[in-house]
Write a protein that holds these residues in place. Sequence first.
Motif, PDB file in Angstrom:
ATOM      1  N   MET A 132       0.550  -1.279   0.082  1.00 27.10           N
ATOM      2  CA  MET A 132      -0.168  -0.344  -0.019  1.00 27.10           C
ATOM      3  C   MET A 132       0.803   1.138  -0.201  1.00 27.10           C
ATOM      4  N   ALA A 133       1.580   1.211   0.404  1.00 32.58           N
ATOM      5  CA  ALA A 133       2.454   2.554   0.480  1.00 32.58           C
ATOM      6  C   ALA A 133       3.734   2.664  -0.382  1.00 32.58           C
ATOM      7  N   GLN A 134       3.687   2.073  -0.621  1.00 29.98           N
ATOM      8  CA  GLN A 134       4.986   1.816  -1.972  1.00 29.98           C
ATOM      9  C   GLN A 134       3.726   2.283  -3.539  1.00 29.98           C
ATOM     10  N   ILE A 135       2.133   1.719  -3.037  1.00 28.31           N
ATOM     11  CA  ILE A 135       1.703   2.651  -4.715  1.00 28.31           C
ATOM     12  C   ILE A 135       0.977   3.913  -4.147  1.00 28.31           C
ATOM     13  N   CYS A 136       0.865   4.267  -3.150  1.00 29.39           N
ATOM     14  CA  CYS A 136       0.831   5.804  -2.201  1.00 29.39           C
ATOM     15  C   CYS A 136       2.058   6.280  -3.070  1.00 29.39           C
ATOM     16  N   GLU A 137       2.849   6.347  -2.178  1.00 27.64           N
ATOM     17  CA  GLU A 137       4.158   6.897  -2.801  1.00 27.64           C
ATOM     18  C   GLU A 137       4.283   7.327  -4.084  1.00 27.64           C
ATOM     19  N   LYS A 138       4.303   5.707  -5.378  1.00 26.76           N
ATOM     20  CA  LYS A 138       4.459   6.536  -6.933  1.00 26.76           C
ATOM     21  C   LYS A 138       2.840   7.258  -7.242  1.00 26.76           C
ATOM     22  N   VAL A 139       1.921   7.380  -6.732  1.00 26.70           N
ATOM     23  CA  VAL A 139       0.797   8.292  -6.885  1.00 26.70           C
ATOM     24  C   VAL A 139       1.066   9.878  -7.198  1.00 26.70           C
ATOM     25  N   ILE A 140       1.817   9.487  -5.461  1.00 28.93           N
ATOM     26  CA  ILE A 140       2.158  10.830  -5.039  1.00 28.93           C
ATOM     27  C   ILE A 140       3.524  11.598  -6.273  1.00 28.93           C
ATOM     28  N   GLU A 141       4.023  10.928  -6.264  1.00 25.94           N
ATOM     29  CA  GLU A 141       5.069  11.227  -7.006  1.00 25.94           C
ATOM     30  C   GLU A 141       4.977  12.021  -8.294  1.00 25.94           C
ATOM     31  N   ARG A 142       4.434  11.602  -9.257  1.00 29.19           N
ATOM     32  CA  ARG A 142       3.614  11.162 -10.393  1.00 29.19           C
ATOM     33  C   ARG A 142       2.440  12.241 -10.361  1.00 29.19           C
TER      34      ARG A 142
ATOM     35  N   VAL B 143       2.485  16.140   0.990  1.00 28.58           N
ATOM     36  CA  VAL B 143       2.235  16.043  -0.659  1.00 28.58           C
ATOM     37  C   VAL B 143       1.351  17.111  -1.256  1.00 28.58           C
ATOM     38  N   SER B 144       1.417  17.815  -2.114  1.00 22.89           N
ATOM     39  CA  SER B 144       0.806  18.963  -2.393  1.00 22.89           C
ATOM     40  C   SER B 144       1.135  18.570  -3.732  1.00 22.89           C
ATOM     41  N   GLY B 145       0.242  19.224  -4.578  1.00 23.90           N
ATOM     42  CA  GLY B 145      -0.204  19.125  -5.845  1.00 23.90           C
ATOM     43  C   GLY B 145      -2.133  18.690  -6.010  1.00 23.90           C
TER      44      GLY B 145
ATOM     45  N   GLU C 115      -4.924  14.636  -2.939  1.00 22.82           N
ATOM     46  CA  GLU C 115      -5.398  14.370  -1.983  1.00 22.82           C
ATOM     47  C   GLU C 115      -4.424  13.153  -1.086  1.00 22.82           C
ATOM     48  N   PHE C 116      -4.400  13.403  -0.281  1.00 21.77           N
ATOM     49  CA  PHE C 116      -3.841  12.142   0.462  1.00 21.77           C
ATOM     50  C   PHE C 116      -4.447  12.371   1.911  1.00 21.77           C
ATOM     51  N   ARG C 117      -5.464  11.298   2.278  1.00 23.34           N
ATOM     52  CA  ARG C 117      -6.083  11.031   3.425  1.00 23.34           C
ATOM     53  C   ARG C 117      -5.720   9.294   4.001  1.00 23.34           C
ATOM     54  N   PRO C 118      -4.459   9.778   5.155  1.00 22.37           N
ATOM     55  CA  PRO C 118      -4.520   7.854   5.884  1.00 22.37           C
ATOM     56  C   PRO C 118      -5.306   7.760   6.300  1.00 22.37           C
ATOM     57  N   ILE C 119      -5.891   6.574   6.637  1.00 25.81           N
ATOM     58  CA  ILE C 119      -6.711   6.113   7.934  1.00 25.81           C
ATOM     59  C   ILE C 119      -6.409   5.266   8.764  1.00 25.81           C
ATOM     60  N   GLY C 120      -6.952   5.488  10.286  1.00 23.08           N
ATOM     61  CA  GLY C 120      -6.202   4.175  11.086  1.00 23.08           C
ATOM     62  C   GLY C 120      -7.571   3.462  11.232  1.00 23.08           C
ATOM     63  N   PHE C 121      -7.156   2.505  12.005  1.00 27.18           N
ATOM     64  CA  PHE C 121      -8.108   1.491  12.441  1.00 27.18           C
ATOM     65  C   PHE C 121      -9.283   1.894  12.500  1.00 27.18           C
TER      66      PHE C 121
END
Length: 395
Positions: free
Chosen positions: A226-236, A261-263, A266-272
């Motif tokens: 999950m984190a790797q996918i998010c990182e690549k989406v944000i990079e692009r 995260v800017s641009g 929109e990045f919205r992490p959620i916990g439990f």
Amino acid sequence: MRKPRVLFPYTEAGLGHIMPMNAIAEKFEALYGDRVECVRSSFFQEGNKEELIEFENRLCSTVVKANKSPSFGFFMTFNMDFWGIRLSSWATMKFLKLGANKLGFEHMEELKPDLVVSTHWATNYYAEHMENKPLTAMYCPDADINPLFSYPCDLAMVSMEPGYEHARKRFGKRFNDENLKCVPYLIREEAFSVSTDKRALRRKFGFNEDKFTVILAEGGYGVGTMAQICEKVIERDLPVTLVPVCGKNEELYRELLTWKVSGKTEFRPIGFTDQMLELLSASDLFCGKSGANVIAEACFFGLPQIITHYATNIEKSIGAYYIENVGSAMKIFNPEKVVDKLEEILQDPAVLNPYRAAALAQKKNYGAEACARYIFDLLCTRFPELKEGEKKVNS
């Protein structure tokens, strides 16, 4: 006359065993709670018995280890198949945590059930070996009935047709028309009342109402890509709302909260969270591993699924079911290629139409009522007066 006592023992080994138990317990209580004593039990935690608590903890840690190292997960499930039903069950119960087996039997006796409903094989094992054996019903949330779930019980239930057919062929001497049933998936009753207004739900969560929304989840323990996918989406800098749900992985959640995260993303992490159903309904696409519960819930809300991870043969069969039988999912394990697919979807949203239609077509195959009625019919074999009572109620 006393009411028959129906026990619903909870086991945490991934939330895929807990959510179906919630569903069946709620429905059974609603239908039959006036005639039956329904007991929900935190089986391994209540009584503060150290060995039982540690046994359940080891079930959880095994799930986490399988997600971190799929080779371990596949080896584990291979061993279950290799050693067979009875030996695999006996060895797991006897040696996973020394001392827990005896306490498990004792605690099941203390609860004095007339019928035990299990969504995990461990509590069914205890019930089957009681001195005065109660009736036993077991629901398997997976696409296939693995050896531990094919251990003897009075009624076995599964929701996916290929798993039902495979069990009849593989364990033909064990299963027949009477003791194996194919039932709708045991989704929580609240799912039927969750809003399907995506814009309203996004406003509720503070998300951008107009952006394509992707929810990511790797089961209750949040272990995967999950984190790797998010990182690549944000990079692009893709114009999407990303909602990674970290579950009980507090370390990952805290790390994601630190990302700047800017641009356009929109990045919205959620916990439990206890709002998973609404988060799914608010989204357009699911990305994550093929755990039984989360894939079924995503499908219920019409979300196409990108399966990014298998931890075991069990999860592989679940993924295959949604890819090949339902048609709502695709498999992409490489995080870079997942983001490539997301870019393709953003350029042409119609790519998802057949997946979305396939998911929505499954909605009729959800709900706990059929399962509850099969369990009640089983109870009536020992308490026939209940059936007479039901006839009077219906009349």
